[in-house]
Design a protein around this motif. Structure first.
Motif, PDB file in Angstrom:
ATOM      1  N   ASP A 146      -6.332   4.266  -5.901  1.00  0.00           N
ATOM      2  CA  ASP A 146      -7.377   3.367  -5.410  1.00  0.00           C
ATOM      3  C   ASP A 146      -8.177   4.051  -4.302  1.00  0.00           C
ATOM      4  O   ASP A 146      -9.351   3.784  -4.106  1.00  0.00           O
ATOM      5  CB  ASP A 146      -6.741   2.077  -4.890  1.00  0.00           C
ATOM      6  N   GLU A 147      -7.490   4.925  -3.564  1.00  0.00           N
ATOM      7  CA  GLU A 147      -8.182   5.752  -2.571  1.00  0.00           C
ATOM      8  C   GLU A 147      -7.725   7.177  -2.801  1.00  0.00           C
ATOM      9  O   GLU A 147      -6.542   7.412  -3.043  1.00  0.00           O
ATOM     10  CB  GLU A 147      -7.784   5.337  -1.146  1.00  0.00           C
TER      11      GLU A 147
ATOM     12  N   ASN B 170       0.840  -1.206   0.000  1.00  0.00           N
ATOM     13  CA  ASN B 170       0.000   0.000   0.000  1.00  0.00           C
ATOM     14  C   ASN B 170       0.871   1.252   0.000  1.00  0.00           C
ATOM     15  O   ASN B 170       1.631   1.482   0.944  1.00  0.00           O
ATOM     16  CB  ASN B 170      -0.898   0.023   1.238  1.00  0.00           C
TER      17      ASN B 170
ATOM     18  N   LYS C 185      -3.125   0.473   7.084  1.00  0.00           N
ATOM     19  CA  LYS C 185      -3.275   0.452   5.631  1.00  0.00           C
ATOM     20  C   LYS C 185      -2.060   1.009   4.887  1.00  0.00           C
ATOM     21  O   LYS C 185      -2.151   1.296   3.698  1.00  0.00           O
ATOM     22  CB  LYS C 185      -4.512   1.282   5.245  1.00  0.00           C
TER      23      LYS C 185
ATOM     24  N   ASN D 126       0.895  -1.946  -6.947  1.00  0.00           N
ATOM     25  CA  ASN D 126       0.629  -1.431  -5.597  1.00  0.00           C
ATOM     26  C   ASN D 126      -0.821  -0.967  -5.452  1.00  0.00           C
ATOM     27  O   ASN D 126      -1.488  -0.636  -6.433  1.00  0.00           O
ATOM     28  CB  ASN D 126       1.550  -0.243  -5.294  1.00  0.00           C
ATOM     29  N   TYR D 127      -1.289  -0.919  -4.211  1.00  0.00           N
ATOM     30  CA  TYR D 127      -2.570  -0.280  -3.880  1.00  0.00           C
ATOM     31  C   TYR D 127      -2.230   1.182  -3.604  1.00  0.00           C
ATOM     32  O   TYR D 127      -1.383   1.490  -2.762  1.00  0.00           O
ATOM     33  CB  TYR D 127      -3.170  -0.946  -2.650  1.00  0.00           C
ATOM     34  N   THR D 128      -2.840   2.114  -4.352  1.00  0.00           N
ATOM     35  CA  THR D 128      -2.379   3.512  -4.294  1.00  0.00           C
ATOM     36  C   THR D 128      -3.366   4.419  -3.575  1.00  0.00           C
ATOM     37  O   THR D 128      -4.578   4.326  -3.773  1.00  0.00           O
ATOM     38  CB  THR D 128      -2.151   4.067  -5.715  1.00  0.00           C
TER      39      THR D 128
ATOM     40  N   LYS E 154       1.017   2.105  -9.377  1.00  0.00           N
ATOM     41  CA  LYS E 154      -0.160   1.261  -9.646  1.00  0.00           C
ATOM     42  C   LYS E 154       0.203   0.206 -10.691  1.00  0.00           C
ATOM     43  O   LYS E 154      -0.138  -0.974 -10.551  1.00  0.00           O
ATOM     44  CB  LYS E 154      -1.326   2.126 -10.124  1.00  0.00           C
TER      45      LYS E 154
END
Ligand SMILES: Cc1cc2nc3c(=O)[nH]c(=O)nc-3n(C[C@H](O)[C@H](O)[C@H](O)COP(=O)(O)OP(=O)(O)OC[C@H]3O[C@@H](n4cnc5c(N)ncnc54)[C@H](O)[C@@H]3O)c2cc1C
Ligand SMILES: Cc1cc2nc3c(=O)[nH]c(=O)nc-3n(C[C@H](O)[C@H](O)[C@H](O)COP(=O)(O)OP(=O)(O)OC[C@H]3O[C@@H](n4cnc5c(N)ncnc54)[C@H](O)[C@@H]3O)c2cc1C
Ligand code: FES
Lengths: 282, 482
Positions: free
Chosen positions: A152-153, A100, A181, A126-128, A122
């Motif tokens: 992503d968020e 993350n 997170k 990765n979760y971005t 991304k």
């Protein structure tokens, strides 16, 4: 001679967007690297982050700080040229799978870097998480310039709560860490915030890589104007950075060195504003 | 050549200088040089040693035929244009930048040191004569004339060469190759070509006009200059090798050494490179007309005693500060040109010897306010360079200063060697080259400060010339075997 301006657009009460033809830079630029530009024959060499590099052009977000950036805003329009664009300079961000990834921005240079960095992150799986902080409604950019499409968020904060969440990226980062997170934080912008960020993430042991802003001349490692103390050693931001492990930076010295020319900068800015008034531009 | 045996004239014909009171207020050139009549007079002091024996030629790092060019001034004393053209021809076969080297070479350690005339009086003023020939040629169209004669005829291009860096090494290499018929492209990181000649050495020692003319000459020869290109970042060495038949690296030694002592981050402590770049390249002395600022207080301490230190000291003086040079060794160990030390002293720069900095002391705003030094003392023993070794005495003194300029040396910039890992370097960062100046990568040559560390303009120029020859041979062989 010179580099043609291909786009120019206001972003907010204080910042604007400019695109310049610079094929030599665009070809090899990678997220994390910057350029040094000179407006005209009498101009200063100033470092700028890059928002994107494509088709032989580079995009930049620029704050109307002082003489150089005022000249860019008031004197230079699409079709005009600026004297020099050198780069890419500095080392690229290491793009790999971290898990993350947060990118937090609270000033113009970092707002620019957020999109390209998270896009690359991304793509690396990765979760971005993007956090764009502004002072108030007037300073918020149109959404299409922010990193929403690659995040992503996605968060916008304003200090007065007029847009997005009330507060600062520091509040959001803290919350996210507490929700477990966050694997790594990238950030840039105001030096004071970066110092606080380093304290915050340091206390949780979260890796934190930030852009250190220092006054530069050449940008290639030949003057030492941009030196900082890093883990007890002198480093040149332009050559060894501009991204550093926030926990190893001596922030108080960085902040002091950023103000080295405040008096001169203010004098030059007042003089320039007086000229604009004389000409009836403002 | 028939001429009378010259009478021995012990004293040099003087060159006029701008008075001290005037020059400390501006960046105009200090020494005004010879005119034709006085140049001939000085030339006539030369006893014209035969080139086989002439000690001046041996003293010159690139072995210019010095009695030869001086002889031309004497021989054609009635025809100034011819005299200068013939003299320039002699110089150019070994040195293509006489307008620069005539001004910046340490002649007192090189050509003028062993001059026979020096044994009975003043040595011949070779530097100023060289400079005269270059200046007269430049301002009377003689250079252009000669350039046309020097360029190889025929317009087939022999090959393409990339030159990295536009200091004296790069400029010379590019010029020589262009004259041989190569298509040359220079890649320069900064927005102006010239290397140290443009960003380091101030106007009062080397007017920019001279450099501009050199650059214009190169452009006339068809050399293309790509500014704002940092090789290793903008374009890699590998990419250059794909496009060009050979590459010359003349990237100099541009990274300042900083003192590893407390307080190094304080405001108003500059490296000499930062200070001189702001002042010379960016014209900070004309702030706010020019956008780049510089702040100089009332009391400046310059640390070091080379040319860089003198240039920084005299620039700070011109910006209105009192200046003291603090050197850890003694007077006789200073490495700057004698003329620069003399000019600095005349202009009011003070000197303190046997002081080695140990701490920078700041005020509550993070600005420098004093420097603490340890007093040093010399030993009888000498180091490899022939300087007396020094040791600390354990005694300290603190000198007030609101500006400090560190001029303790430079080392090669590592941008290229970090990116091109097969490029071999020595422990001090200089590039490894063979006797033909080829690096560890075939087709990549190097010269100047990039292979020597901090050296001189004339050596950089000489390397550029030698590398051009090697590159020519290399490309010919390559084409032959292809
Ligand atoms: C690696 C790096 C990346 C950068 N990226 C960007 C970028 O993407 N966009 C951008 O606009 N700038 C960026 N900067 C800062 C940029 O170099 C300054 O905007 C520039 O020097 C301003 O020049 P100026 O002549 O307009 O203002 P100056 O005359 O230098 O400054 C005028 C006034 O503005 C204020 N000021 C100056 N710089 C800053 C600053 N950085 N933050 C807050 N206030 C300041 C000072 O109070 C000063 O009095 C970056 C700097 C670095 C080192
Ligand atoms: C202040 C000062 C005063 C001096 N005074 C004297 C003197 O009086 N007499 C004397 O003989 N010598 C003097 N010297 C030393 C002399 O200037 C140098 O020895 C000489 O300039 C070396 O020439 P060079 O061509 O090797 O490199 P430089 O002149 O250093 O030029 C190198 C060039 O390469 C460029 N470059 C570097 N890296 C890259 C890259 N990756 N990509 C593209 N371009 C790059 C640099 O921007 C620079 O323009 C002085 C030096 C200084 C600093
Ligand atoms: S800006 Fe000159 S060394 Fe970094």
């Amino acid at each position: 001679m010179g580099y043609k301006i291909t786009k120019k657009e206001n972003l907010s009460a204080i910042d604007f967007f400019m695109e310049v033809e610079a094929p030599h830079v665009a070809k090899s630029w990678k997220p994390g690297q910057f350029v040094v530009l000179i407006v005209d024959e009498k101009g200063e060499r100033v470092p700028m982050s890059v928002y994107y590099a494509e088709d032989g052009k580079i995009g930049m977000f620029i704050r109307r700080h002082g003489v150089t950036t005022f000249k860019l805003w008031y004197e230079k329009n699409v079709g005009d040229k600026i004297l020099s664009v050198a780069g890419p300079l500095g080392k690229p961000i290491e793009v790999k799978h971290y898990g993350n990834v947060v990118f937090a921005a609270d000033a113009v240079c970092a707002q620019a870097e957020c999109y390209a960095t998270l896009k690359a992150m991304k793509e690396a799986g990765n979760y971005t998480i993007a956090i764009h902080s502004f002072e108030n409604r007037d300073n918020v950019y149109p959404e299409r310039f922010l990193a929403k499409s690659v995040a992503d968020e996605f968060y916008i904060t304003t200090e007065d709560g007029s847009v997005g969440r009330k507060g600062h990226y520091l509040d959001v980062v803290k919350e996210l860490i507490e929700q477990d997170k966050v694997d790594i934080v990238f950030a840039g912008g105001k030096l004071g915030s970066l110092k606080k960020l380093a304290e915050l993430t340091g206390s949780y042991g979260i890796p934190t890589i930030v852009t250190v802003r220092q006054i530069m001349v050449d940008g290639t490692g030949m003057c030492g104007s941009c030196r900082i103390l890093y883990d007890g050693e002198v480093k040149f931001v332009c050559r060894d950075g501009p991204m550093f492990d926030a926990h190893k930076v001596d922030w108080d010295d960085v902040i002091k060195r950023d103000a080295r020319f405040v008096e001169q900068q203010n004098l030059a800015r007042e003089r320039y504003i007086a000229k604009l008034r004389e000409k009836g531009v403002i | 050549m028939t001429r009378k045996k010259p009478k021995i004239i012990k004293e040099r014909v003087p060159t006029p200088e701008v008075p001290v009171e005037e020059r400390v207020k501006s960046f105009v050139e200090v020494n005004l040089g010879y005119d034709f009549a006085s140049a001939v007079k000085e030339a006539e002091r030369c006893i014209q040693c035969p080139p086989e024996y002439a000690s001046c030629i041996k003293g010159c790092p690139v072995h210019i035929n010095i009695p030869g060019f001086i002889g031309k001034l004497i021989e054609h004393r009635d025809d100034p244009k011819k005299a200068v053209k013939e003299a320039l021809k002699v110089i150019w076969s070994d040195n293509t930048l006489p307008g620069v080297t005539g001004r910046v070479c340490p002649q007192e350690e090189q050509c003028e040191a062993p001059c026979v005339m020096g044994k009975v009086g003043d040595p011949i003023n070779i530097g100023k004569l060289e400079r005269f020939v270059a200046d007269y040629a430049r301002t009377h169209g003689i250079e252009e004339e000669l350039l046309r004669e020097f360029v190889s005829n025929g317009n087939d291009i022999k090959g393409k060469v990339a030159v990295v860096g536009s200091g004296p090494a790069g400029l010379t290499c590019a010029g020589e190759l262009a004259k041989m018929g190569y298509k040359v492209t220079i890649f320069e990181a900064l927005h102006k070509p010239g290397g140290v000649l443009v960003y380091g050495i101030p106007e009062f020692r080397l007017p920019k006009e001279i450099l501009n003319k050199e650059i214009a000459k190169l452009r006339e020869l068809g050399v293309e200059i790509k500014l704002d290109h940092i090789v290793g970042k903008t374009i890699t060495l590998e990419e250059l090798l794909e496009e060009y038949d050979a590459v010359f690296i003349g990237t100099g030694a541009g990274t300042p050494k900083l003192l590893n002592i407390p307080g190094i981050l304080l405001d108003r402590i500059y490296s000499a490179n930062e200070f001189l770049t702001r002042v010379n390249l960016m014209k900070a002395y004309e702030f706010p007309e020019y956008d780049t600022p510089i702040t100089v207080g009332k009391k400046t301490i310059v640390i070091g005693a080379g040319n860089t230190a003198m240039d920084a000291a005299r620039s700070a003086l011109r910006l209105g500060s009192e200046v003291t040079i603090a050197y850890r060794r003694g007077r006789e160990d200073m490495t700057a040109r004698i003329e620069e030390i003399q000019h600095a002293e005349e202009e009011g720069v003070k000197f303190e010897f046997f002081l080695s900095p140990v701490e920078f002391i700041g005020d509550e705003n993070g600005k420098i306010k004093a420097v603490k030094f340890e007093k040093m003392k010399p030993l009888e023993e000498r180091d490899a360079k022939g300087k007396r070794k020094i040791v600390g005495t354990g005694e300290y003194v603190t000198l007030e200063a609101d500006t400090v300029i560190i001029a303790i040396g430079l080392e090669p910039n590592k941008i290229i060697s970090e990116e091109a890992s097969s490029l071999k370097t020595n422990p001090d960062g200089t590039l490894v080259v063979d006797k033909n100046l080829m690096t560890s990568i075939p087709g990549v040559f190097a010269g100047g400060d990039a292979i020597r560390g901090e050296a001189t303009v004339i050596l950089a120029m000489g390397d550029g010339k030698k590398a051009a020859k090697s590159i020519d041979e290399y490309i010919r062989k390559k084409h032959l075997s292809a």
